[in-house]
Design a protein around this motif. Structure first.
Motif, mmCIF file in Angstrom:
data_model
loop_
_atom_site.group_PDB
_atom_site.id
_atom_site.type_symbol
_atom_site.label_atom_id
_atom_site.label_comp_id
_atom_site.label_asym_id
_atom_site.label_seq_id
_atom_site.Cartn_x
_atom_site.Cartn_y
_atom_site.Cartn_z
ATOM 1 N N GLY A 110 0.804 -1.209 0.000
ATOM 2 C CA GLY A 110 0.000 0.000 0.000
ATOM 3 C C GLY A 110 0.841 1.264 0.000
ATOM 4 N N ASN A 111 1.772 1.375 0.979
ATOM 5 C CA ASN A 111 2.595 2.590 1.068
ATOM 6 C C ASN A 111 4.083 2.325 0.882
ATOM 7 O OD1 ASN A 111 3.422 1.427 3.461
ATOM 8 N ND2 ASN A 111 2.531 2.972 4.793
ATOM 9 N N GLY A 112 4.458 1.079 0.606
ATOM 10 C CA GLY A 112 5.853 0.753 0.332
ATOM 11 C C GLY A 112 6.691 0.437 1.552
ATOM 12 N N SER A 113 6.120 0.547 2.756
ATOM 13 C CA SER A 113 6.924 0.346 3.973
ATOM 14 C C SER A 113 7.395 -1.090 4.147
ATOM 15 C CB SER A 113 6.129 0.786 5.202
ATOM 16 O OG SER A 113 4.952 0.014 5.352
ATOM 17 N N ARG A 114 6.714 -2.026 3.513
ATOM 18 C CA ARG A 114 7.139 -3.431 3.586
ATOM 19 C C ARG A 114 8.124 -3.766 2.467
ATOM 20 N NH1 ARG A 114 3.905 -8.701 1.862
ATOM 21 N NH2 ARG A 114 2.848 -7.159 0.579
ATOM 22 N N VAL A 115 7.814 -3.367 1.251
ATOM 23 C CA VAL A 115 8.659 -3.772 0.123
ATOM 24 C C VAL A 115 9.959 -2.978 0.037
ATOM 25 C CG1 VAL A 115 6.756 -4.684 -1.235
ATOM 26 C CG2 VAL A 115 7.394 -2.267 -1.468
ATOM 27 N N ALA A 116 9.960 -1.732 0.509
ATOM 28 C CA ALA A 116 11.159 -0.901 0.369
ATOM 29 C C ALA A 116 12.375 -1.498 1.086
ATOM 30 C CB ALA A 116 10.877 0.522 0.853
ATOM 31 N N PRO A 117 12.270 -1.938 2.361
ATOM 32 C CA PRO A 117 13.436 -2.533 3.017
ATOM 33 C C PRO A 117 13.818 -3.897 2.435
ATOM 34 C CG PRO A 117 11.827 -1.772 4.631
ATOM 35 C CD PRO A 117 11.151 -1.769 3.308
ATOM 36 N N MET A 118 12.881 -4.565 1.793
ATOM 37 C CA MET A 118 13.247 -5.813 1.121
ATOM 38 C C MET A 118 14.235 -5.526 -0.003
ATOM 39 S SD MET A 118 9.509 -7.676 0.870
ATOM 40 C CE MET A 118 10.112 -9.249 0.241
ATOM 41 N N LEU A 119 14.053 -4.375 -0.657
ATOM 42 C CA LEU A 119 14.882 -4.029 -1.810
ATOM 43 C C LEU A 119 16.236 -3.468 -1.410
ATOM 44 C CD1 LEU A 119 12.191 -2.298 -4.044
ATOM 45 C CD2 LEU A 119 13.038 -4.653 -4.199
ATOM 46 N N TYR A 120 16.272 -2.672 -0.346
ATOM 47 C CA TYR A 120 17.534 -2.001 -0.016
ATOM 48 C C TYR A 120 17.587 -1.633 1.461
ATOM 49 C CZ TYR A 120 21.505 1.148 -0.194
ATOM 50 O OH TYR A 120 22.730 1.725 0.037
#
Length: 205
Positions: A110-120
């Motif tokens: 929804g707001n990227g808070s989960r996927v963002a740390p997965m990426l970097y």
């Protein structure tokens, strides 16, 4: 099912990610205790799977500095601070919407808070999934997430999006839409930074 899990793990390794399989929740918590050194910092993504398996309670009660976004009474500012801290965490742990047979990880956020740390950011990312999250390809991953996981998650979060009533996605433009960030991880530069643990159970949605 064993053959399918073996294929997923083999292809995760081919894509420079580590793969593990455990039989149950007890083995899962034991493995996580081995993978995360005591005294280190741990961030987390929102995950029904981690709640169901007792992983969050384990992290709260062991010798970790746990950035716990689920503490009751947190303000929006406090949650944002936790989200930003996740980037510098030693370990970030989360569930996932789908893992493909060829070793790719797919999520909608929804707001990227989960996927963002997965990426970097975090030195180590641990992704926990039940066997129900395994799909054949990216197309099935998107379909599964939009038509099964997203409506259930929107309902859990008490959103007023059409999917909570229709129980299916109609690709709405509702202001509370949680299907904003579509992220496919196909590999990693750093070997084994991402570790996927498959639990031989049906978990989350």
């Amino acid at each position: 099912m064993d053959t399918r899990v073996d294929e997923v793990l083999k292809n995760l390794r081919r894509n420079n990610m580590a793969g593990y399989v455990v039989a149950n929740r007890k083995e899962l918590v034991e493995l996580i205790g081995e993978l995360i050194p005591k005294g280190t910092t741990v961030g987390c993504g929102d995950s029904v799977t981690l709640e169901q398996t007792g992983v969050f309670d384990f992290l709260r009660n062991e010798d970790y500095v746990f950035y716990d976004k689920h503490k009751p009474g947190l303000t929006s500012a406090e949650k944002r601070e936790i989200y930003l801290n996740n980037f510098s965490a030693d370990t970030f742990i989360t569930g996932s919407n789908a893992v493909t047979a060829d070793g790719k990880i797919f999520n909608i956020d929804g707001n990227g808070s989960r996927v963002a740390p997965m990426l970097y950011g975090p030195k180590q990312v641990i992704v926990v999934v039940g066997t129900n999250k395994m799909v054949e390809n990216v197309e099935q991953a998107v379909e599964r997430t939009r038509q099964i996981a997203a409506p259930l998650d929107a309902k859990r979060l008490m959103k007023e999006t059409p999917c909570t009533k229709l129980e299916r996605c109609i690709d709405c433009n509702h202001k509370q839409r949680i299907c904003n960030d579509f992220v496919l991880i196909t590999g990693q530069f750093i070997a084994d930074r991402i570790k996927v643990i498959v639990v031989n159970e049906t978990l989350g949605y």
